[in-house]
Write a protein that holds these residues in place. Structure first.
Motif, short mmCIF file in Angstrom:
data_model
loop_
_atom_site.label_atom_id
_atom_site.label_comp_id
_atom_site.label_asym_id
_atom_site.label_seq_id
_atom_site.Cartn_x
_atom_site.Cartn_y
_atom_site.Cartn_z
N LEU A 74 36.20 18.38 121.94
CA LEU A 74 37.53 18.67 122.49
C LEU A 74 37.97 17.55 123.43
N PHE A 96 45.70 21.14 122.16
CA PHE A 96 44.60 22.08 122.38
C PHE A 96 45.18 23.47 122.60
N ALA A 119 42.43 21.02 118.39
CA ALA A 119 41.27 21.79 118.84
C ALA A 119 41.71 23.18 119.24
N HIS A 154 40.12 26.82 120.90
CA HIS A 154 39.00 27.51 121.54
C HIS A 154 39.22 29.01 121.43
#
Length: 302
Positions: free
Chosen positions: A76, A88, A183, A185
Motif C-alpha cells: 500500500l 486507497f 489499494a 483495505h
C-alpha cells in the motif's frame, strides 16, 4: 476513573497501548498525558458501543493499528509513493483509525477515501482524533456496498479505464471508481456476513480494483482451518449466533478463479490461532472452546 453507568462490562481495564500505538494516538490527538489519553479513548469507546455493540469496539481493537501489521501494508505504502494518482479505499473504515495510520505513514491524503455503513462511526472518529472535516479532508462515503445504487455490479477490469477517476471529493457513490482503486483495505468485515454475501462483497471489491500490476486488496478477519458454519460469537443481546468462516484454501479459491479469472491474481494467506478470553466456554474452537482463528491476507493483480 469513572465509566458510563451500565457500560462497565466494556472492560476499560483491558485498555492498553504499546509504544507504537501510544506514539500514534498522541501525535494524532495532541494528548500527550497517558492517563488523559486513556480517559479520552475509553469515553469514545463507550459512546461508539451505543451505536452498535461490535465486539471489536469492546476489545479496543481500534487502538491496535492492525493495518500496519498486515502483510499487504508495505505494498500500500509503495503504491502511494510510486504510482501517480494512486487511490486507497478503506472499506468498513469505522472510526478511520486505519485510514489515518496509512496517511501518517506517508500515503498521500489526496488519494484516500473511506466508506462505511454508518456515518456515526466516522463522526466519532473525528471526536476520537480531535479533528474536523476541515482539518482532516478525507472524503467519507456512507453506503451499503451490497446496494447497486451505491456500487453497481461490474466484472473486474482487464484493461485500465478509458477515463480518469473523478475527484474523490465529488463522489456520492463508489460506482465511478470501477477499476480505479490501487489499494483496498478490508479488515474485520467479511466475517460479519454469510458465505453468499462474502462472495458478493469479494466481487464488489474486485470490480473496484485497478487492473494495473501490483494493485492490491488486503485485510484480516475471522477464519477457520476448515471452512463452514462452525463458529459462534456473542450477538447484540448476548445471545450466540452462527457465523461462516472461510479456510485459507477456500479463501484463495474464492479470489483466484471465482472473483478474478484464474491466474491473473496472486493470493497470500496466513492463518493465526489466537486465544479470546471474551469468548464463553464452548463458543470458539479448540479444547477450551476459546480458541479463535484470524486470517491475514492479500490479493494482488499480476
Amino acid at each position: 476513573m469513572s465509566t458510563t453507568t451500565g457500560l462497565d462490562h466494556l472492560g476499560a481495564s483491558s485498555y492498553s497501548l504499546d509504544e507504537e500505538e501510544s506514539e500514534f494516538f498522541k501525535a494524532e490527538t495532541g494528548i500527550h498525558d497517558d492517563e488523559e489519553l486513556r480517559t479520552h479513548i475509553v469515553a469514545v469507546q463507550e459512546k461508539a458501543y451505543k451505536v452498535h455493540p461490535y465486539p471489536c469496539i469492546r476489545r479496543f481493537a481500534f487502538t491496535k493499528l492492525k493495518i500496519a501489521r498486515l502483510p499487504g501494508y508495505e505494498q500500500l505504502l509503495k503504491l502511494g509513493k510510486e504510482r501517480r494518482g494512486a487511490i486507497f479505499l478503506d472499506i468498513g473504515c469505522c472510526f478511520g483509525n486505519d485510514t489515518r495510520k496509512a496517511i501518517y505513514d506517508g500515503f498521500p491524503i489526496e488519494g484516500v477515501i473511506a466508506s462505511d455503513l454508518r456515518r456515526e462511526y466516522w463522526d466519532i472518529g473525528h471526536e476520537l482524533f480531535k479533528s474536523t472535516p476541515t482539518s482532516f479532508q478525507v472524503p467519507f462515503l456512507q453506503g451499503d456496498i451490497f446496494s447497486p445504487t451505491f456500487l453497481s455490479p461490474s466484472a473486474p477490469l482487464t484493461t485500465p479505464p478509458s477515463t480518469s477517476a473523478p475527484p474523490l471529493s465529488t463522489l456520492t457513490t463508489l460506482t465511478p471508481l470501477h477499476g480505479h482503486i490501487s489499494a483496498i483495505h478490508a479488515s474485520s468485515l467479511f466475517h460479519l456476513f454469510p458465505e453468499s454475501l462474502q462472495l458478493k462483497l469479494a466481487h464488489a471489491l474486485g470490480s473496484l480494483l485497478s487492473p494495473l500490476p501490483g494493485s492490491i486488496i488486503f485485510g484480516s478477519h475471522g477464519a477457520a482451518p476448515i471452512k463452514g458454519v462452525r463458529v459462534r460469537e456473542p450477538g447484540e443481546q448476548g445471545e450466540y449466533r452462527e457465523t461462516f468462516r472461510h479456510s485459507p484454501e477456500s479463501w484463495k479459491e474464492l479470489w483466484d478463479g471465482e472473483v478474478f479469472e484464474k491466474g491473473i491474481v496472486e493470493v497470500f494467506t496466513e492463518l493465526r490461532e489466537i486465544q479470546r478470553g471474551d469468548l464463553g466456554s464452548g463458543v470458539g474452537d479448540g479444547a477450551n472452546g476459546r480458541t479463535a482463528y484470524w486470517l491475514l491476507w492479500w490479493v494482488k493483480r499480476l
